[in-house]
Design a protein around this motif. Structure first.
Motif, short mmCIF file in Angstrom:
data_model
loop_
_atom_site.label_atom_id
_atom_site.label_comp_id
_atom_site.label_asym_id
_atom_site.label_seq_id
_atom_site.Cartn_x
_atom_site.Cartn_y
_atom_site.Cartn_z
N ARG A 155 0.90 -0.77 -0.17
CA ARG A 155 -0.27 0.27 0.37
C ARG A 155 1.22 0.93 0.00
O ARG A 155 0.52 2.12 -0.52
N ILE A 186 1.15 4.48 -2.72
CA ILE A 186 0.59 5.31 -2.66
C ILE A 186 2.17 6.04 -3.13
O ILE A 186 2.14 6.99 -3.91
N MET A 202 2.01 6.60 -7.25
CA MET A 202 0.92 8.04 -7.55
C MET A 202 1.55 8.49 -8.15
O MET A 202 2.52 8.96 -7.82
N SER A 236 -0.45 14.28 -6.97
CA SER A 236 -1.41 14.04 -6.98
C SER A 236 -2.80 14.72 -5.14
O SER A 236 -2.39 14.53 -4.74
N GLN A 237 -3.67 14.96 -5.82
CA GLN A 237 -5.25 15.46 -4.56
C GLN A 237 -5.16 13.66 -4.25
O GLN A 237 -5.11 14.17 -2.33
N GLU A 238 -4.78 12.70 -5.01
CA GLU A 238 -5.32 11.74 -3.92
C GLU A 238 -3.89 11.17 -3.09
O GLU A 238 -4.17 10.51 -2.43
N GLN A 239 -2.75 11.37 -3.77
CA GLN A 239 -2.01 10.85 -3.68
C GLN A 239 -0.99 11.93 -2.12
O GLN A 239 -0.91 11.93 -0.48
N THR A 240 -1.89 13.20 -2.05
CA THR A 240 -2.03 13.63 -0.81
C THR A 240 -2.82 13.19 0.12
O THR A 240 -2.28 13.68 1.30
N ILE A 241 -3.97 12.99 -0.06
CA ILE A 241 -4.96 12.75 1.35
C ILE A 241 -4.06 11.56 2.06
O ILE A 241 -4.34 11.22 3.27
N GLU A 242 -3.63 10.86 1.05
CA GLU A 242 -3.40 9.63 1.30
C GLU A 242 -2.08 9.53 2.24
O GLU A 242 -1.49 9.15 3.49
#
Lengths: 261, 341
Positions: B280, B284, B287, B291-297
């Motif tokens: 996981r 991450i 990614m 990116s927004q997704e990477q920052t949230i993760e």
């Protein structure tokens, strides 16, 4: 000895042959003399630390001379059947200047030594046939694989020093290595390559490298040397006996339970 | 049956039967340094009572491990009968073998063979360690082995020679500073000219070379000791920031290859602290950068890290803090006694 301080990742990026940049990354391996290749390395501005002592320089020059003489003396023997001769030469000379097991994992040192001194020897051992077939890309890749040693087990001088460490004996000296050298030079078949792969790669921790020595002796110095499969299976068997402390078992146990011929 | 599945009869074992009282004899100072209770002796970072530091490699070519072997509490010779056949005498059949080995350099000492009659807290055995053949650390392992083949096979009893009937946790002697990333170790060095700063992390912009932690060299002699509460507290204070910064670097900046040893060490480390699978964390890191997704993760991982390091065994804040409070109380009560006097 000098040591690369540049990270391995960066060295790989700079030195790995790339057919798209033929002149910069393939030609140096195939067409440059050792001197030209060392200058090529210098121009890359790699971060290097340390100095090469007079004794170390003498040892390297003596190794190169001995390898040359070995090839002349055995001109009718394929060069890939002289692995144990190489091991004796490298180990003998490097031991004289104080190299020990402690140096084995100093990969940056071995890589510097290999690239700056043994380019031509690696070419002869690993790439001559490809060059004869005009496959310069393949040859450069092969030289890079075994001279730089992307996998540490392949770094040219380290490989032979390590075989020497495994099979040299304080009391019996190079007797076992000499016997293996003679056998591997003249026998038409035998699992010598598998023996080397196993003694280099597996941990085989045992007093005075007893396991490497006893298995090499039983498998490959007798009347008919064990073939590749027999050698591989013997090491599988040894590693399978995890519940037994065979690291100093008597020869008979190895003969009857591990090295089945 | 394939060669990979050698049929080995299972047999009764009894681990942790024995304990070792162990010390390292250092010739240059003619002294033996005792192994602490946690079974890890750090000779790389050893200070004598007068404050001088042990110069292991500089002043010595050999060190000697000296030890006595004895039954752990609750065990005695009677327990050995359980490991052999009924008609056998353990004294005739079993012995203890001890060896020191170095995984890094693949060196292994000669094996010391100790008969059962030699088990005693007073009988000392010695193993010589040539420092030129060893690197990073050495492990001292002991095994109770069966020495002869059993005349008659009994179910559940070992019958073959060299069968290991008992062993225990290795004793470890640290010889050198371990330079690999892994566990809880990061590249950290003293630096001059840091003014009032205590720590700095440099090289965060480089995607292939691990950033380095620098500390003010005014503290060099203290930061190399691991017995100072004030130093421990300083590291505790900064540990989350340092780990979190490296996590950010790993996810947003680094460009490691999946097979890279250092990358895998990082994954191991953060997988342990964040209680998240290595796959996981790797996903991450791979990614699209920032990116927004990477920052949230990343924020989710960072939260997990904050909780994880507090609960980890390596950096146990609660335990350390209790230790500090206890020491402070001791100091305060000492001061009040002084004031009364």
């Amino acid at each position: 000895m000098k040591v690369f301080k540049t990270s391995t990742e960066n060295l790989i990026k700079l030195l790995r042959p790339d057919l798209g940049r033929f002149e910069d990354t393939v030609t140096p391996y195939c067409n440059y003399s050792q001197k030209e290749f060392s200058s090529f390395l210098e121009k890359l501005n790699l971060d290097i630390e340390g100095e090469i002592s007079n004794d170390e320089a003498l040892a390297i020059s003596s190794i190169k001379k001995s390898l040359h003489l070995l090839t002349i003396k055995n001109h009718d023997v394929p060069i890939d059947r002289m692995e144990f001769d190489y091991a004796i030469i490298f180990h003998k000379e490097l031991k004289k200047v104080g190299y020990s097991k402690n140096h084995i994992d100093n990969h940056a040192m071995w890589r510097w030594m290999s690239l700056n001194h043994f380019l031509k020897e690696v070419l002869a051992r690993r790439a001559q046939k490809l060059i004869d077939r005009k496959d310069l890309g393949g040859a450069a890749k092969s030289i890079f694989t075994h001279c730089f040693g992307e996998k540490t087990r392949d770094i040219f001088p380290r490989r032979y020093f390590l075989i020497g460490e495994r099979l040299h004996d304080k009391e019996k000296g190079y007797a076992l290595l000499e016997k293996l050298a003679e056998k591997s030079r003249f026998e038409k078949s035998g699992g010598f390559g598998n023996l080397i792969n196993n003694i280099i790669e597996t941990s085989l921790l045992s007093p005075n490298d007893f396991v490497s020595k006893i298995m090499a002796k039983i498998l490959l110095t007798g009347g008919k040397p064990a073939d590749d499969k027999q050698v591989a299976k013997a090491f599988v068997r040894y590693n399978g006996f995890k519940k037994r402390l065979l690291s100093s078992a008597v020869e008979q146990v190895f003969e009857q339970e591990v090295c089945l011929l | 049956m394939s060669e990979r599945n050698i049929s080995i009869d299972t047999y009764d074992k009894m681990d942790n039967l024995f304990g070792l009282e162990c010390g390292a004899f250092i010739p240059s100072v003619n002294a033996t340094i005792k192994m602490p209770g946690n079974q890890v002796l750090n000779l790389f970072n050893h200070f004598f009572e007068d404050g001088t530091r042990l110069r292991l490699r500089e002043d010595n070519t050999t060190l000697y491990l000296r030890f006595c072997i004895f039954f752990n509490e609750g065990y005695s010779f009677k327990d050995l009968n359980f490991l052999v056949n009924e008609q056998e005498n353990p004294f005739d059949v079993l012995c203890i073998r001890i060896q020191a080995s170095c995984k890094k350099s693949k060196w292994c000492s000669a094996q010391k063979r100790i008969s059962l009659s030699e088990i005693s807290k007073t009988k000392e055995v010695e193993i010589e360690i040539p420092l030129s053949d060893t690197r990073d650390s050495i492990s001292l392992s002991y095994y109770l082995t069966r020495e002869i083949e059993a005349k008659r096979k009994t179910p559940k009893k070992a019958s073959m020679p060299y069968s290991i009937l008992s062993t225990g946790e290795d004793f470890k002697v640290l010889l050198d500073e371990v330079k690999d990333v892994g566990g809880n170790h990061f590249p950290i060095f003293p630096k001059t000219g840091m003014g009032d700063s205590l720590f700095r992390i440099e090289g965060l912009e480089n995607s292939v070379i691990i950033p380095r932690i620098y500390y003010n060299d005014d503290f060099e002699e203290y930061f190399k000791r691991d017995d100072l509460l004030s130093v421990n507290s300083a590291f505790l204070t900064f540990s989350f920031y340092i780990l979190d910064t490296y996590l950010r670097w790993l996810i947003f900046i680094s460009s490691y290859d999946e097979t890279d040893k250092e990358y895998r060490s990082f994954l191991d480390l953060y997988s342990g602290y964040c209680k998240e699978s290595k796959n996981r964390i790797s996903e991450i890191a791979n990614m699209p950068k920032f990116s927004q997704e990477q920052t949230i993760e990343y924020f989710i991982l960072s939260q997990k890290l904050f909780v994880g390091i507090q609960e980890s065994k390596a950096i146990n804040f609660k335990k350390e803090l209790k230790g500090f409070i206890k020491e402070e109380f001791k100091l305060k009560s000492y001061e009040s006694i002084q004031n009364i006097n």
